[in-house]
Design an enzyme around this catalytic site. Sequence first.
Site, mmCIF file in Angstrom:
data_model
loop_
_atom_site.group_PDB
_atom_site.id
_atom_site.type_symbol
_atom_site.label_atom_id
_atom_site.label_comp_id
_atom_site.label_asym_id
_atom_site.label_seq_id
_atom_site.Cartn_x
_atom_site.Cartn_y
_atom_site.Cartn_z
ATOM 1 N N ASP A 1 0.874 -1.172 0.000
ATOM 2 C CA ASP A 1 0.000 0.000 0.000
ATOM 3 C C ASP A 1 0.912 1.223 0.000
ATOM 4 O O ASP A 1 1.543 1.537 1.013
ATOM 5 C CB ASP A 1 -0.895 -0.059 1.254
ATOM 6 C CG ASP A 1 -1.869 1.115 1.342
ATOM 7 O OD1 ASP A 1 -1.583 2.166 0.739
ATOM 8 O OD2 ASP A 1 -2.896 0.976 2.023
ATOM 9 N N ILE B 1 0.173 4.429 -0.566
ATOM 10 C CA ILE B 1 -0.676 5.620 -0.539
ATOM 11 C C ILE B 1 0.089 6.868 -0.074
ATOM 12 O O ILE B 1 -0.276 7.982 -0.420
ATOM 13 C CB ILE B 1 -1.922 5.349 0.350
ATOM 14 C CG1 ILE B 1 -2.944 6.475 0.250
ATOM 15 C CG2 ILE B 1 -1.563 5.109 1.788
ATOM 16 C CD1 ILE B 1 -4.282 6.162 0.906
HETATM 17 C C1 LIG Z 1 -2.371 2.963 4.816
HETATM 18 C C2 LIG Z 1 -3.694 3.439 4.340
HETATM 19 N N1 LIG Z 1 -4.358 2.745 3.398
HETATM 20 C C3 LIG Z 1 -5.563 3.131 2.967
HETATM 21 C C4 LIG Z 1 -6.175 4.250 3.456
HETATM 22 C C5 LIG Z 1 -7.533 4.655 2.927
HETATM 23 O O1 LIG Z 1 -7.384 5.694 1.997
HETATM 24 P P1 LIG Z 1 -8.555 6.193 1.016
HETATM 25 O O2 LIG Z 1 -9.020 7.501 1.546
HETATM 26 O O3 LIG Z 1 -7.883 6.368 -0.309
HETATM 27 O O4 LIG Z 1 -9.608 5.173 0.990
HETATM 28 C C6 LIG Z 1 -5.536 5.020 4.437
HETATM 29 C C7 LIG Z 1 -6.174 6.208 5.005
HETATM 30 O O5 LIG Z 1 -5.821 6.724 6.023
HETATM 31 C C8 LIG Z 1 -4.260 4.606 4.880
HETATM 32 O O6 LIG Z 1 -3.581 5.293 5.808
#
Ligand SMILES: Cc1ncc(COP(=O)(O)O)c(C=O)c1O
Length: 473
Positions: free
Chosen positions: A229, A231
Site C-alpha cells: 500500500d 498511498i
Molecule cells: C495505509 C492506508 N491505506 C488506505 C487508506 C484509505 O485511503 P482512502 O481515503 O484512499 O480510501 C488510508 C487512510 O488513512 C491509509 O492510511
Amino acid sequence: MLSSKVTCNSHGQDSSYFLGWEEYEKNPFDEVKNPNGIIQMGLAENQLSLDLLESWLQNNPQPAAFKNDKNQSIFRELALFQDYNGLPAFKNALVRFMSEIRGNTVTFDPNNLVLTAGATSANETLMFCLANPGDAFLIPTPYYPGFDRDLKWRTGAEIVPIQCSSLNGFRITKTALEEAYKQAENQNLKVKGVLVTNPSNPLGTSLSLHELDLLVNFISSKNIHLISDEIYSGTVFNSPNFISIMEVLKNRNLMNTEISKRVHIVYSLSKDLGLPGFRIGAIYSNDKLVVSAATKMSSFGLISSQTQHLLSEILSDRKFTQTYLSENRRRLKERHEMIVKGLQKSGIRCLQSNAGLFCWVDMRHLLSSNNFESEIELWKKIVYEVGLNISPGSSCHCSEPGWFRVCFANMSEETLVLAMQRVTSFVESTVKKNHMSRHQQLLNNRNSRRTKSLPKWVFELSFNQREITVDER
Ligand SMILES: Cc1ncc(COP(=O)(O)O)c(C=O)c1O
C-alpha cells in the site's frame, strides 16, 4: 433482524481510533467559536497544499465546468460514461504521476491499473481477489487501524500481526515474518500473503531496501502474495528516499516472473494530493487475472467520470505536478520539524521518520504503569483534559504500550502551536503531580516505617527503661 455480517464486530468501529473521532465531533475545536474544544490530531489528512490545487483550478476553469480545452461542453459525454475500465486519459495520467513520484525509476502500464473508490476499496477488492474467507494476510505492527474494517469485515479474511518492536525502530525482520507465519499455521489459517504500507502509517518511515528484499524473499519462498500500500509515496520529505516494491522487482530482474505476478500495489490520491473526498484509488497488478477480476469488482466502487476527467487534466499538467510534489514535500518537512521540536520541548520523543502526515510519538514515560490499560487512561486524559484527539498505539495493534500516532497536516500552523502549548502544560502538570505524589509517597513511606517500627522502638525503650529501672533498684 439484520444479517450476521452487519452485526458482527469485525468492523472495528469500537476501536479507540474511531471513538476519538466521535469525541472530537461532539466538541470540535474552532479558533473563534470553540477555542477550548478538542483539536483533531487523529486524522491523517493533508491540508497543507490545497491552495496549490485551488489556484490551478482558478487558472484552468474548463475541466470543473465540464468543458474541453476548446471550451466545448463535455457534460453529456461524462454524464453517460459508465465503463468500469475507466477513462483512458485518466489512467494514463495516473500511471505517469505514479512514475514521477518514484523519480521515474519505474514505469507503470495503464492496462495493469484498476480504478477504485479510494485505497479503502482497492485493499478490500484485492482481498476479495486473493483470499477466501478464513485465509490470512500477515501485516507488520503497528498498522493503520482501518485495515481491520477494510480487509476483514466483508471479505471474512483474517489479519495475523507481524510483531515489530521499538528495539529496532519497528523494522521488519526475518524472524518476525517467520513467527507470524507460524502463528497463522497454529491458528489453522492459510496464509495468502503479506500486506505492508510503504511508507508506513502510523510510523511515518519508509521501508529499507533490506526489508523490501526480505519481503520479496519471504513471499517467493512461501509462494504467497505481497500487497504494497503505497498511498503515502508522495509524502516522503526527508532521506532515505522512498523505494517502491516495483523498483525492487526491476532491480532484481524479477519483472515478468511468477513472483512479480504476486506483487500488487495499492495507491490513492487521498494523501499525496489531499483529496480523500474525491475517492480516487487504484490497484496496480502484474497479474492479468487479478487485473481482470478486480476490474469486474470495481463496478461496486467506481470513481465518477467527472472526477476522473478533472484529475486527468490536473495530472497531465507536468509543470504543475512537479511543482506540487516538491512544494508539498517542503511544507510537510517544515510541519514535521515543528511538531518534533514542539514535543521535544516537553521531553517527548518521536520515532525518527521521513514521510507521512503524522509522528509516532513515544509517551511511555507518561504511563502510570507499563500496560495497555494505562495507555488508554493516558489517552482519555489527553482527549478530555488536554483536548487533543490522538490515536493510541493499541488501536494500531502496537505490541508495546505508550506509543501514539499524532497527525500534523490537517490543521493550521496556529492550531498546531496551540496543540503544542496544551501538551507542554499537560506534561508540566503531570510531572509536578508525579513529583508531588512521589514526595508524598516518600513521606508516607517514612511515616509508615516509623509507625511500623514504633512498637518495637517503644518496646525496646520501655524494656530498657524497665531494665534501667531495675538496675536502679
Ligand atoms: C495505509 C492506508 N491505506 C488506505 C487508506 C484509505 O485511503 P482512502 O481515503 O484512499 O480510501 C488510508 C487512510 O488513512 C491509509 O492510511
